[in-house]
Design a protein around this motif. Sequence first.
Motif, PDB file in Angstrom:
ATOM      1  N   THR A  47       0.833  -1.208   0.000  1.00 29.38           N
ATOM      2  CA  THR A  47       0.000   0.000   0.000  1.00 29.38           C
ATOM      3  C   THR A  47       0.867   1.258   0.000  1.00 29.38           C
ATOM      4  OG1 THR A  47      -1.736  -1.177   1.184  1.00 29.38           O
ATOM      5  CG2 THR A  47      -1.830   1.215   1.232  1.00 29.38           C
ATOM      6  N   ASN A  51       0.933   3.993  -2.974  1.00 23.98           N
ATOM      7  CA  ASN A  51       0.609   5.373  -2.615  1.00 23.98           C
ATOM      8  C   ASN A  51       1.750   6.317  -2.995  1.00 23.98           C
ATOM      9  OD1 ASN A  51      -0.950   7.452  -1.673  1.00 23.98           O
ATOM     10  ND2 ASN A  51      -0.566   7.040   0.478  1.00 23.98           N
ATOM     11  N   ILE A  61      -3.565   8.439  -2.609  1.00 18.79           N
ATOM     12  CA  ILE A  61      -4.772   7.773  -2.108  1.00 18.79           C
ATOM     13  C   ILE A  61      -5.010   8.252  -0.683  1.00 18.79           C
ATOM     14  CG2 ILE A  61      -5.844   5.575  -1.575  1.00 18.79           C
ATOM     15  CD1 ILE A  61      -3.993   4.319  -3.632  1.00 18.79           C
ATOM     16  N   GLU A  62      -6.099   8.959  -0.472  1.00 16.23           N
ATOM     17  CA  GLU A  62      -6.390   9.489   0.860  1.00 16.23           C
ATOM     18  C   GLU A  62      -7.582   8.794   1.507  1.00 16.23           C
ATOM     19  OE1 GLU A  62      -6.857  13.645   0.246  1.00 16.23           O
ATOM     20  OE2 GLU A  62      -4.739  13.950  -0.196  1.00 16.23           O
ATOM     21  N   GLN A  67      -7.255   2.330   0.842  1.00 13.86           N
ATOM     22  CA  GLN A  67      -5.971   1.886   1.378  1.00 13.86           C
ATOM     23  C   GLN A  67      -6.083   0.499   2.014  1.00 13.86           C
ATOM     24  OE1 GLN A  67      -4.731   5.020   4.001  1.00 13.86           O
ATOM     25  NE2 GLN A  67      -3.859   6.240   2.340  1.00 13.86           N
ATOM     26  N   SER A  68      -7.176   0.236   2.726  1.00 13.99           N
ATOM     27  CA  SER A  68      -7.333  -1.084   3.333  1.00 13.99           C
ATOM     28  C   SER A  68      -7.568  -2.151   2.270  1.00 13.99           C
ATOM     29  CB  SER A  68      -8.467  -1.073   4.355  1.00 13.99           C
ATOM     30  OG  SER A  68      -9.691  -0.800   3.714  1.00 13.99           O
TER      31      SER A  68
END
Length: 88
Positions: A47, A51, A61-62, A67-68
Amino acid sequence: MASWLIVGVFLATVVYLINCNRNFQPLALVASVGTAMILCFFGFLFTGVINALLQQFGTPIETPLVQSLLVAVGVVIGLLIRHRWKRI
Protein backbone atom coordinates in the motif's frame (compact mmCIF):
# COMPACT_ATOMS: atom_id res chain seq x y z
CA MET A 1 -14.68 0.48 8.77
CA ALA A 2 -11.29 0.36 7.08
CA SER A 3 -9.45 -0.89 10.15
CA TRP A 4 -12.03 -3.66 10.61
CA LEU A 5 -11.42 -4.72 7.03
CA ILE A 6 -7.71 -5.09 7.79
CA VAL A 7 -8.54 -7.11 10.94
CA GLY A 8 -10.82 -9.32 8.84
CA VAL A 9 -8.06 -9.86 6.28
CA PHE A 10 -5.65 -10.80 9.07
CA LEU A 11 -8.12 -13.28 10.61
CA ALA A 12 -8.94 -14.78 7.22
CA THR A 13 -5.23 -15.20 6.54
CA VAL A 14 -4.70 -16.94 9.89
CA VAL A 15 -7.60 -19.32 9.22
CA TYR A 16 -6.32 -20.04 5.71
CA LEU A 17 -2.80 -20.78 6.96
CA ILE A 18 -4.09 -23.05 9.73
CA ASN A 19 -6.24 -24.96 7.23
CA CYS A 20 -3.31 -25.32 4.83
CA ASN A 21 -0.99 -26.55 7.56
CA ARG A 22 -3.39 -29.05 9.18
CA ASN A 23 -1.05 -29.21 12.15
CA PHE A 24 -2.82 -28.14 15.33
CA GLN A 25 0.17 -28.18 17.66
CA PRO A 26 0.70 -24.96 19.63
CA LEU A 27 3.95 -24.01 17.90
CA ALA A 28 2.39 -24.53 14.45
CA LEU A 29 -0.52 -22.26 15.41
CA VAL A 30 1.92 -19.58 16.57
CA ALA A 31 3.81 -19.95 13.29
CA SER A 32 0.58 -19.45 11.34
CA VAL A 33 -0.21 -16.27 13.28
CA GLY A 34 3.35 -15.01 12.77
CA THR A 35 3.20 -15.71 9.05
CA ALA A 36 -0.11 -13.86 8.83
CA MET A 37 1.48 -10.88 10.60
CA ILE A 38 4.34 -10.86 8.10
CA LEU A 39 1.87 -11.07 5.21
CA CYS A 40 -0.14 -8.15 6.60
CA PHE A 41 3.08 -6.18 6.94
CA PHE A 42 3.78 -6.99 3.28
CA GLY A 43 0.28 -5.69 2.49
CA PHE A 44 1.05 -2.42 4.30
CA LEU A 45 4.33 -2.12 2.38
CA PHE A 46 2.48 -2.74 -0.88
CA THR A 47 0.00 0.00 0.00
CA GLY A 48 2.82 2.41 0.82
CA VAL A 49 4.61 1.74 -2.46
CA ILE A 50 1.45 2.19 -4.51
CA ASN A 51 0.61 5.37 -2.62
CA ALA A 52 4.13 6.73 -3.16
CA LEU A 53 3.95 5.95 -6.87
CA LEU A 54 0.58 7.64 -7.21
CA GLN A 55 1.82 10.63 -5.23
CA GLN A 56 4.50 11.14 -7.87
CA PHE A 57 1.68 11.68 -10.38
CA GLY A 58 -0.11 14.05 -8.01
CA THR A 59 -3.00 11.75 -7.02
CA PRO A 60 -2.28 10.20 -3.61
CA ILE A 61 -4.77 7.77 -2.11
CA GLU A 62 -6.39 9.49 0.86
CA THR A 63 -9.44 7.26 1.32
CA PRO A 64 -8.89 4.76 4.18
CA LEU A 65 -11.21 2.21 2.59
CA VAL A 66 -9.17 2.15 -0.63
CA GLN A 67 -5.97 1.89 1.38
CA SER A 68 -7.33 -1.08 3.33
CA LEU A 69 -8.37 -2.76 0.07
CA LEU A 70 -4.82 -2.29 -1.16
CA VAL A 71 -3.60 -3.99 2.03
CA ALA A 72 -5.86 -6.94 1.18
CA VAL A 73 -4.44 -7.05 -2.36
CA GLY A 74 -0.91 -6.99 -0.94
CA VAL A 75 -1.74 -9.89 1.40
CA VAL A 76 -3.11 -11.92 -1.52
CA ILE A 77 0.06 -11.20 -3.52
CA GLY A 78 2.11 -12.30 -0.51
CA LEU A 79 0.10 -15.52 -0.24
CA LEU A 80 0.68 -16.22 -3.93
CA ILE A 81 4.42 -15.65 -3.49
CA ARG A 82 4.42 -17.94 -0.43
CA HIS A 83 2.49 -20.62 -2.33
CA ARG A 84 4.92 -20.44 -5.24
CA TRP A 85 7.93 -20.46 -2.91
CA LYS A 86 6.74 -23.64 -1.17
CA ARG A 87 6.47 -25.44 -4.53
CA ILE A 88 10.10 -24.78 -5.51
